[in-house]
Design a protein around this motif. Structure first.
Motif, PDB file in Angstrom:
ATOM      1  N   ASN A  60       9.070 -13.780  14.639  1.00  0.00           N
ATOM      2  CA  ASN A  60       8.033 -13.759  13.614  1.00  0.00           C
ATOM      3  C   ASN A  60       6.962 -12.715  13.946  1.00  0.00           C
ATOM      4  OD1 ASN A  60       6.837 -14.575  11.261  1.00  0.00           O
ATOM      5  ND2 ASN A  60       5.755 -16.289  12.189  1.00  0.00           N
ATOM      6  N   LEU A  61       6.610 -12.587  15.211  1.00  0.00           N
ATOM      7  CA  LEU A  61       5.624 -11.603  15.629  1.00  0.00           C
ATOM      8  C   LEU A  61       6.121 -10.189  15.368  1.00  0.00           C
ATOM      9  CD1 LEU A  61       2.907 -11.050  16.979  1.00  0.00           C
ATOM     10  CD2 LEU A  61       4.092 -11.078  19.162  1.00  0.00           C
ATOM     11  N   ARG A  62       7.390  -9.929  15.656  1.00  0.00           N
ATOM     12  CA  ARG A  62       7.949  -8.594  15.379  1.00  0.00           C
ATOM     13  C   ARG A  62       7.917  -8.283  13.889  1.00  0.00           C
ATOM     14  NH1 ARG A  62      11.894 -10.133  19.399  1.00  0.00           N
ATOM     15  NH2 ARG A  62      13.273 -10.800  17.722  1.00  0.00           N
ATOM     16  N   LEU A  63       8.253  -9.267  13.071  1.00  0.00           N
ATOM     17  CA  LEU A  63       8.219  -9.070  11.620  1.00  0.00           C
ATOM     18  C   LEU A  63       6.805  -8.762  11.146  1.00  0.00           C
ATOM     19  CD1 LEU A  63       9.584  -9.215   8.824  1.00  0.00           C
ATOM     20  CD2 LEU A  63       9.077 -11.654   8.831  1.00  0.00           C
ATOM     21  N   TRP A  64       5.808  -9.502  11.635  1.00  0.00           N
ATOM     22  CA  TRP A  64       4.428  -9.274  11.219  1.00  0.00           C
ATOM     23  C   TRP A  64       3.897  -7.933  11.706  1.00  0.00           C
ATOM     24  CZ3 TRP A  64       1.588 -11.101   7.511  1.00  0.00           C
ATOM     25  CH2 TRP A  64       1.956 -12.303   6.936  1.00  0.00           C
ATOM     26  N   GLN A  65       4.319  -7.491  12.867  1.00  0.00           N
ATOM     27  CA  GLN A  65       3.899  -6.178  13.349  1.00  0.00           C
ATOM     28  C   GLN A  65       4.400  -5.079  12.430  1.00  0.00           C
ATOM     29  OE1 GLN A  65       5.452  -6.288  17.325  1.00  0.00           O
ATOM     30  NE2 GLN A  65       3.460  -6.853  18.194  1.00  0.00           N
ATOM     31  N   VAL A  66       5.650  -5.158  12.036  1.00  0.00           N
ATOM     32  CA  VAL A  66       6.206  -4.165  11.124  1.00  0.00           C
ATOM     33  C   VAL A  66       5.514  -4.249   9.759  1.00  0.00           C
ATOM     34  CG1 VAL A  66       8.305  -3.494   9.876  1.00  0.00           C
ATOM     35  CG2 VAL A  66       8.408  -4.043  12.307  1.00  0.00           C
ATOM     36  N   LEU A  67       5.271  -5.449   9.282  1.00  0.00           N
ATOM     37  CA  LEU A  67       4.612  -5.636   7.994  1.00  0.00           C
ATOM     38  C   LEU A  67       3.194  -5.069   7.999  1.00  0.00           C
ATOM     39  CD1 LEU A  67       4.701  -6.928   5.146  1.00  0.00           C
ATOM     40  CD2 LEU A  67       3.724  -8.963   6.193  1.00  0.00           C
ATOM     41  N   LEU A  68       2.447  -5.303   9.068  1.00  0.00           N
ATOM     42  CA  LEU A  68       1.075  -4.798   9.123  1.00  0.00           C
ATOM     43  C   LEU A  68       1.031  -3.278   9.219  1.00  0.00           C
ATOM     44  CD1 LEU A  68      -0.678  -7.454  11.359  1.00  0.00           C
ATOM     45  CD2 LEU A  68      -0.974  -7.069   8.913  1.00  0.00           C
ATOM     46  N   VAL A  69       1.937  -2.675   9.956  1.00  0.00           N
ATOM     47  CA  VAL A  69       1.993  -1.211  10.008  1.00  0.00           C
ATOM     48  C   VAL A  69       2.330  -0.653   8.638  1.00  0.00           C
ATOM     49  CG1 VAL A  69       3.290   0.731  10.962  1.00  0.00           C
ATOM     50  CG2 VAL A  69       2.502  -1.083  12.458  1.00  0.00           C
ATOM     51  N   TRP A  70       3.253  -1.299   7.929  1.00  0.00           N
ATOM     52  CA  TRP A  70       3.612  -0.846   6.580  1.00  0.00           C
ATOM     53  C   TRP A  70       2.426  -0.977   5.624  1.00  0.00           C
ATOM     54  CZ3 TRP A  70       4.156  -3.481   1.851  1.00  0.00           C
ATOM     55  CH2 TRP A  70       4.758  -2.752   0.842  1.00  0.00           C
ATOM     56  N   LEU A  71       1.718  -2.097   5.706  1.00  0.00           N
ATOM     57  CA  LEU A  71       0.553  -2.280   4.837  1.00  0.00           C
ATOM     58  C   LEU A  71      -0.539  -1.256   5.123  1.00  0.00           C
ATOM     59  CD1 LEU A  71       0.186  -6.157   4.705  1.00  0.00           C
ATOM     60  CD2 LEU A  71       0.715  -4.624   2.805  1.00  0.00           C
ATOM     61  N   LEU A  72      -0.790  -0.968   6.379  1.00  0.00           N
ATOM     62  CA  LEU A  72      -1.798   0.030   6.720  1.00  0.00           C
ATOM     63  C   LEU A  72      -1.380   1.426   6.274  1.00  0.00           C
ATOM     64  CD1 LEU A  72      -2.897  -1.228  10.235  1.00  0.00           C
ATOM     65  CD2 LEU A  72      -4.256  -1.210   8.139  1.00  0.00           C
ATOM     66  N   ALA A  73      -0.116   1.752   6.389  1.00  0.00           N
ATOM     67  CA  ALA A  73       0.362   3.054   5.915  1.00  0.00           C
ATOM     68  C   ALA A  73       0.211   3.167   4.403  1.00  0.00           C
ATOM     69  CB  ALA A  73       1.818   3.258   6.321  1.00  0.00           C
ATOM     70  N   MET A  74       0.536   2.092   3.683  1.00  0.00           N
ATOM     71  CA  MET A  74       0.371   2.109   2.221  1.00  0.00           C
ATOM     72  C   MET A  74      -1.094   2.259   1.849  1.00  0.00           C
ATOM     73  SD  MET A  74       3.292   1.880   0.641  1.00  0.00           S
ATOM     74  CE  MET A  74       2.880   1.235  -0.959  1.00  0.00           C
ATOM     75  N   GLU A  75      -1.965   1.519   2.537  1.00  0.00           N
ATOM     76  CA  GLU A  75      -3.395   1.587   2.235  1.00  0.00           C
ATOM     77  C   GLU A  75      -3.945   2.981   2.511  1.00  0.00           C
ATOM     78  OE1 GLU A  75      -7.567   1.568   3.234  1.00  0.00           O
ATOM     79  OE2 GLU A  75      -6.055   1.458   4.798  1.00  0.00           O
ATOM     80  N   LEU A  76      -3.523   3.600   3.600  1.00  0.00           N
ATOM     81  CA  LEU A  76      -3.984   4.941   3.934  1.00  0.00           C
ATOM     82  C   LEU A  76      -3.536   5.959   2.893  1.00  0.00           C
ATOM     83  CD1 LEU A  76      -5.247   6.917   6.033  1.00  0.00           C
ATOM     84  CD2 LEU A  76      -2.933   7.129   6.960  1.00  0.00           C
ATOM     85  N   LEU A  77      -2.290   5.892   2.480  1.00  0.00           N
ATOM     86  CA  LEU A  77      -1.775   6.852   1.509  1.00  0.00           C
ATOM     87  C   LEU A  77      -2.425   6.659   0.138  1.00  0.00           C
ATOM     88  CD1 LEU A  77       1.955   6.845   2.571  1.00  0.00           C
ATOM     89  CD2 LEU A  77       0.319   8.721   2.822  1.00  0.00           C
ATOM     90  N   ILE A  78      -2.625   5.430  -0.279  1.00  0.00           N
ATOM     91  CA  ILE A  78      -3.286   5.181  -1.565  1.00  0.00           C
ATOM     92  C   ILE A  78      -4.731   5.655  -1.519  1.00  0.00           C
ATOM     93  CG2 ILE A  78      -4.111   3.337  -3.099  1.00  0.00           C
ATOM     94  CD1 ILE A  78      -1.474   1.847  -2.401  1.00  0.00           C
ATOM     95  N   THR A  79      -5.403   5.424  -0.400  1.00  0.00           N
ATOM     96  CA  THR A  79      -6.781   5.900  -0.247  1.00  0.00           C
ATOM     97  C   THR A  79      -6.846   7.409  -0.306  1.00  0.00           C
ATOM     98  OG1 THR A  79      -7.319   3.966   1.087  1.00  0.00           O
ATOM     99  CG2 THR A  79      -8.800   5.840   1.248  1.00  0.00           C
ATOM    100  N   MET A  80      -5.913   8.075   0.345  1.00  0.00           N
ATOM    101  CA  MET A  80      -5.909   9.535   0.320  1.00  0.00           C
ATOM    102  C   MET A  80      -5.655  10.065  -1.085  1.00  0.00           C
ATOM    103  SD  MET A  80      -6.811  10.451   3.229  1.00  0.00           S
ATOM    104  CE  MET A  80      -6.572  12.203   3.069  1.00  0.00           C
ATOM    105  N   LEU A  81      -4.831   9.399  -1.851  1.00  0.00           N
ATOM    106  CA  LEU A  81      -4.579   9.851  -3.225  1.00  0.00           C
ATOM    107  C   LEU A  81      -5.833   9.720  -4.092  1.00  0.00           C
ATOM    108  CD1 LEU A  81      -1.005   8.586  -4.048  1.00  0.00           C
ATOM    109  CD2 LEU A  81      -1.815  10.935  -3.999  1.00  0.00           C
ATOM    110  N   PHE A  82      -6.599   8.664  -3.897  1.00  0.00           N
ATOM    111  CA  PHE A  82      -7.791   8.471  -4.720  1.00  0.00           C
ATOM    112  C   PHE A  82      -8.961   9.342  -4.267  1.00  0.00           C
ATOM    113  CE2 PHE A  82      -5.822   4.386  -6.003  1.00  0.00           C
ATOM    114  CZ  PHE A  82      -5.797   4.651  -7.360  1.00  0.00           C
ATOM    115  N   ARG A  83      -8.992   9.724  -2.990  1.00  0.00           N
ATOM    116  CA  ARG A  83     -10.109  10.528  -2.494  1.00  0.00           C
ATOM    117  C   ARG A  83      -9.964  11.994  -2.823  1.00  0.00           C
ATOM    118  NH1 ARG A  83     -12.982   8.388   2.834  1.00  0.00           N
ATOM    119  NH2 ARG A  83     -13.182   6.239   2.145  1.00  0.00           N
ATOM    120  N   ILE A  84      -8.742  12.444  -3.005  1.00  0.00           N
ATOM    121  CA  ILE A  84      -8.530  13.880  -3.272  1.00  0.00           C
ATOM    122  C   ILE A  84      -8.795  14.181  -4.735  1.00  0.00           C
ATOM    123  CG2 ILE A  84      -6.850  15.719  -3.264  1.00  0.00           C
ATOM    124  CD1 ILE A  84      -5.589  14.489  -0.851  1.00  0.00           C
TER     125      ILE A  84
END
Length: 84
Positions: A60-84
């Protein structure tokens, strides 16, 4: 002074289009990578019979680690799209 500022802003707007395209492509790639991991989560994160100490909490910990990295990557990319 104002004319030079407008010239710089105009040059930055020209650079924004390739950056939007790049971040859009990255966003689509990361999104589909998350869909792939979600579909293959049982194969990737279920119990391994060859590992004796493979507990539910570790899986379960491995799954959550992958999920959190994916969520942070999505949040970063969406933020970059709105800031540009």
């Amino acid at each position: 002074m104002a004319m030079s500022f407008l010239a710089v802003v105009h040059k930055l707007q020209d650079a924004a289009v390739p950056l939007r395209i790049f971040f859009s492509i990255c966003l689509v790639a990361v999104f589909f990578a998350g869909i792939y991991v979600f579909r293959k989560r049982h194969q990737l994160f279920d119990r391994d019979p060859d590992v004796t100490t493979d507990l539910w909490a570790a899986r379960n910990l491995r799954l959550w680690q992958v999920l959190l990295v994916w969520l942070l990557a999505m949040e970063l990319l969406i933020t970059m799209l709105f800031r540009i």
